[in-house]
Design an enzyme around this catalytic site. Structure first.
Site, PDB file in Angstrom:
ATOM      1  N   GLY A   1       0.888  -1.338  -0.097  1.00  0.00           N
ATOM      2  CA  GLY A   1      -0.101  -0.038   0.108  1.00  0.00           C
ATOM      3  C   GLY A   1       0.789   1.259   0.037  1.00  0.00           C
ATOM      4  O   GLY A   1       0.504   2.327  -0.750  1.00  0.00           O
ATOM      5  N   THR A   2       1.929   1.369   0.750  1.00  0.00           N
ATOM      6  CA  THR A   2       2.830   2.350   0.707  1.00  0.00           C
ATOM      7  C   THR A   2       3.249   2.717  -0.509  1.00  0.00           C
ATOM      8  O   THR A   2       3.190   3.852  -1.347  1.00  0.00           O
ATOM      9  CB  THR A   2       4.009   2.075   1.698  1.00  0.00           C
ATOM     10  OG1 THR A   2       3.511   1.952   3.073  1.00  0.00           O
ATOM     11  CG2 THR A   2       5.079   3.239   1.375  1.00  0.00           C
TER      12      THR A   2
ATOM     13  N   GLN B   1      -7.621   0.694   4.521  1.00  0.00           N
ATOM     14  CA  GLN B   1      -8.549   0.165   5.697  1.00  0.00           C
ATOM     15  C   GLN B   1      -9.744  -0.175   5.130  1.00  0.00           C
ATOM     16  O   GLN B   1     -10.418  -0.680   5.903  1.00  0.00           O
ATOM     17  CB  GLN B   1      -8.420   1.309   6.767  1.00  0.00           C
ATOM     18  CG  GLN B   1      -7.018   1.361   7.509  1.00  0.00           C
ATOM     19  CD  GLN B   1      -6.856   0.021   8.209  1.00  0.00           C
ATOM     20  OE1 GLN B   1      -7.625  -0.859   8.586  1.00  0.00           O
ATOM     21  NE2 GLN B   1      -5.444  -0.102   8.638  1.00  0.00           N
TER      22      GLN B   1
ATOM     23  N   SER C   1      -3.859  -2.318   0.105  1.00  0.00           N
ATOM     24  CA  SER C   1      -2.954  -3.320   0.437  1.00  0.00           C
ATOM     25  C   SER C   1      -3.357  -4.597   0.626  1.00  0.00           C
ATOM     26  O   SER C   1      -4.442  -4.803   1.245  1.00  0.00           O
ATOM     27  CB  SER C   1      -2.376  -2.419   1.877  1.00  0.00           C
ATOM     28  OG  SER C   1      -1.612  -3.590   2.550  1.00  0.00           O
TER      29      SER C   1
ATOM     30  N   CYS D   1       2.769   1.620  12.465  1.00  0.00           N
ATOM     31  CA  CYS D   1       4.048   2.221  11.931  1.00  0.00           C
ATOM     32  C   CYS D   1       4.385   3.510  12.806  1.00  0.00           C
ATOM     33  O   CYS D   1       5.563   3.814  12.473  1.00  0.00           O
ATOM     34  CB  CYS D   1       3.594   3.110  10.743  1.00  0.00           C
ATOM     35  SG  CYS D   1       2.606   1.995   9.440  1.00  0.00           S
TER      36      CYS D   1
END
Lengths: 401, 148
Positions: free
Chosen positions: A76-77, A184, A204, A331
């Site tokens: 996802g990042t 999410q 993600s 994180c």
């Protein structure tokens, strides 16, 4: 199954276990069908077919207009980074205005900050105390040179849902592209990229019971985009690098399972969440649910402030008692600062230090929620008794209430 | 991240509480930054006869408070005031770099309690510089900011 020895897992927003059905679907592409999807011989063609099948299945789930709008990434990042930097710098652009909300995941905030260093102007739009970014607030910061707006679909710490369709309309009225981080929300609420009016959206795999190491970037056809990963030209030249075929297959399988189960699972999780909230607020004096007034929220996240207790201390005691939860986003757990999300909705730092995020998932039960509340009560009592400022804190809260 | 000894002191902190008729009281830290420590001492013949603490903070904050009270108990005031943040960290089997500020708060709290006793007795303070009140003291490590 999914009962880990001695641990009640209540941190599904951080990551999810891989569903055994997903493991079964992906396994052949790690073993006998291991070909490079870009190879021309049979093994390669098989892998390529599986990859394209996964792409079509993901496209169908999110209602993309074409399968080619689905780009497989590493996480996802990476999807967020590619969208923010790729769209803002498309066609060689090196300046312009970018809007992000102040409570974005760092995977959006950091590339936005990187753009600021490269000559772009970046506005961090504050959500309101109910954890929502309102279209009129976005309208107020839009400029003639705004090229990109990125506002997350659902917040990973407090679980509030954003009015994405209305926000995208504001961006498009100013000819800016609109990206949303949906790490999410995918699988938990309906994600229809056309109905939402998106140009880009990030997903993600490990948040939807697929493994870590696979993500998706939805990129609407025609959206100007400068690829960040250069090399062999895979993914229609938008993300070079040999594709993670097993990961892509897992992603598609996991998403289809979530789609199929959502009509039953979303209300089940919402009821569990409400039970959790009721237990914590009724049994722990002065406890608060963050963004309690949000107009819309995800079914599986509850974020509490427990005044008089520090988050990490609660987390460590809960861990010793067999519960895995978070004090904010996973994180941030290496950071000592209070959550930027909680500060952005107006919480003072001294309260934000005492946050606890509980996120529920496929294997969460009423017994888990009840046991969690049973464990939390004496931990809070112990920490409050040890707090030299507890009486002052409560007196200040009572005055402020 | 944390040594076994840190976790042991966090889970079972020693000398928790307040000495009601304390001879010296030291309170340091700021709730805005997340850590506050209060140390109370009872002194006899210039030795710390009894010591208790209260702490609002993370695992390291509680563990450093606990260990510093164990270290200081029975020491002369001069010996206790000389305990360094590194000695506290070493006694715990080490601390993550970002948590070293907790050992500063623990030694500062002790120094302040000692000085409080001495000043009440009309003597000169010996605790020395309170590091956590230094304008350059960064309670959250080099990469973090905290507006106090």
């Amino acid at each position: 199954m999914r009962r880990m020895e001695g641990v009640t897992y209540l941190d599904y927003s951080a990551t999810t276990p891989v569903d055994p059905r997903v493991v079964e679907a992906m396994l052949p592409y790690l073993t006998e069908r291991f070909g490079n999807p870009n190879s021309l011989y049979r093994l390669g063609r098989e892998a390529h077919a599986a990859l394209e099948d996964a792409r079509e299945r993901v496209a169908r789930s999110i209602n993309a207009a074409a399968a080619s709008e689905v780009i497989f990434t590493g996480c996802g990042t990476e999807s967020d980074n590619a969208a923010i930097i790729g769209i803002a710098t498309a066609n060689g652009r090196s300046s312009g205005h970018v809007v992000v909300s102040a409570f974005e995941h760092h995977a959006v905030l950091e590339p936005a900050h990187a753009l600021a260093k490269r000559g772009f102007t970046v506005t961090e739009l504050e959500p309101r105390p109910d954890g929502t970014v309102y279209p009129e607030d976005l309208e107020a910061v839009m400029r003639d040179d705004t090229v990109l707006v990125s506002i997350m679909h659902g917040n990973n710490e407090i679980g509030t849902l954003q009015p994405i369709a209305e926000l995208a309309k504001v961006a498009h009225a100013h000819k800016a592209a609109f990206h949303a981080d949906a790490a999410q929300t995918l699988g938990k609420v309906d994600v229809d990229v056309q109905a939402l009016g998106l140009d880009a959206m990030s997903f993600s795999g490990h948040k939807i019971y697929a493994p870590k190491g696979v993500g998706v970037l939805y990129l609407k056809r025609g959206t100007p985009f400068a690829p960040q990963m250069l090399g062999g030209g895979q993914e229609s030249r938008r993300r070079s690098g040999t594709q993670n075929v097993a990961g892509a297959v897992a992603f598609a399988a996991a998403l289809e399972i979530m789609d199929e189960e959502r009509p039953r699972e979303a209300p089940r999780l919402a009821a569990l969440r409400d039970r959790l909230v009721e237990q914590v607020l009724s049994r722990i004096e002065h406890a608060r649910l963050n963004a309690a007034d949000a107009p819309e929220r995800l079914p599986h996240i509850a974020n509490f402030i427990i005044p008089g207790c520090e988050g990490e201390a609660m987390l460590l005691h809960l861990d010793a008692a067999g519960f895995a939860v978070s004090t904010g986003s996973a994180c941030s757990s290496g950071s000592l600062k209070p959550s930027h999300v909680l500060l952005s909705i107006g919480l003072p730092p001294e309260l934000a230090h005492g946050s606890l995020r509980v996120s529920l998932g496929r294997w969460s039960t009423e017994a888990d929620v009840d046991a969690f509340a049973d464990a939390l009560v004496p931990i809070v009592e112990k920490l409050r008794k040890m707090n030299p400022l507890y009486e002052k804190t409560i007196a200040a809260l009572t005055r402020g209430a | 991240m944390y040594s076994e000894k840190v976790m042991e002191h966090f889970a079972n902190p020693r000398n928790v509480g307040v000495i009601e008729d304390a001879d010296g009281v030291g309170e340091v830290g700021n709730p805005v930054c997340g850590d506050v420590m209060k140390i109370t001492i009872k002194v006899a013949d210039d030795r710390i006869e009894d010591i208790k603490f209260q702490t609002l903070g993370c695992g390291a904050a509680i563990a450093t408070s606990s260990i510093v009270t164990e270290m200081a108990k029975g020491m002369t005031l001069a010996e206790a005031a000389a305990i360094t943040k590194q000695q506290v960290a070493d006694e715990l089997g080490g601390l993550p770099p970002a948590k070293m500020h907790c050992s500063v708060l623990a030694t500062d709290g002790l120094k302040r309690a000692i000085d409080d006793y001495l000043v009440r007795a009309g003597r000169d303070p010996i605790g020395g510089k309170i590091l956590s009140e230094d304008p350059d003291f960064d309670p959250h490590g080099a990469d973090d900011e905290c507006e106090v």
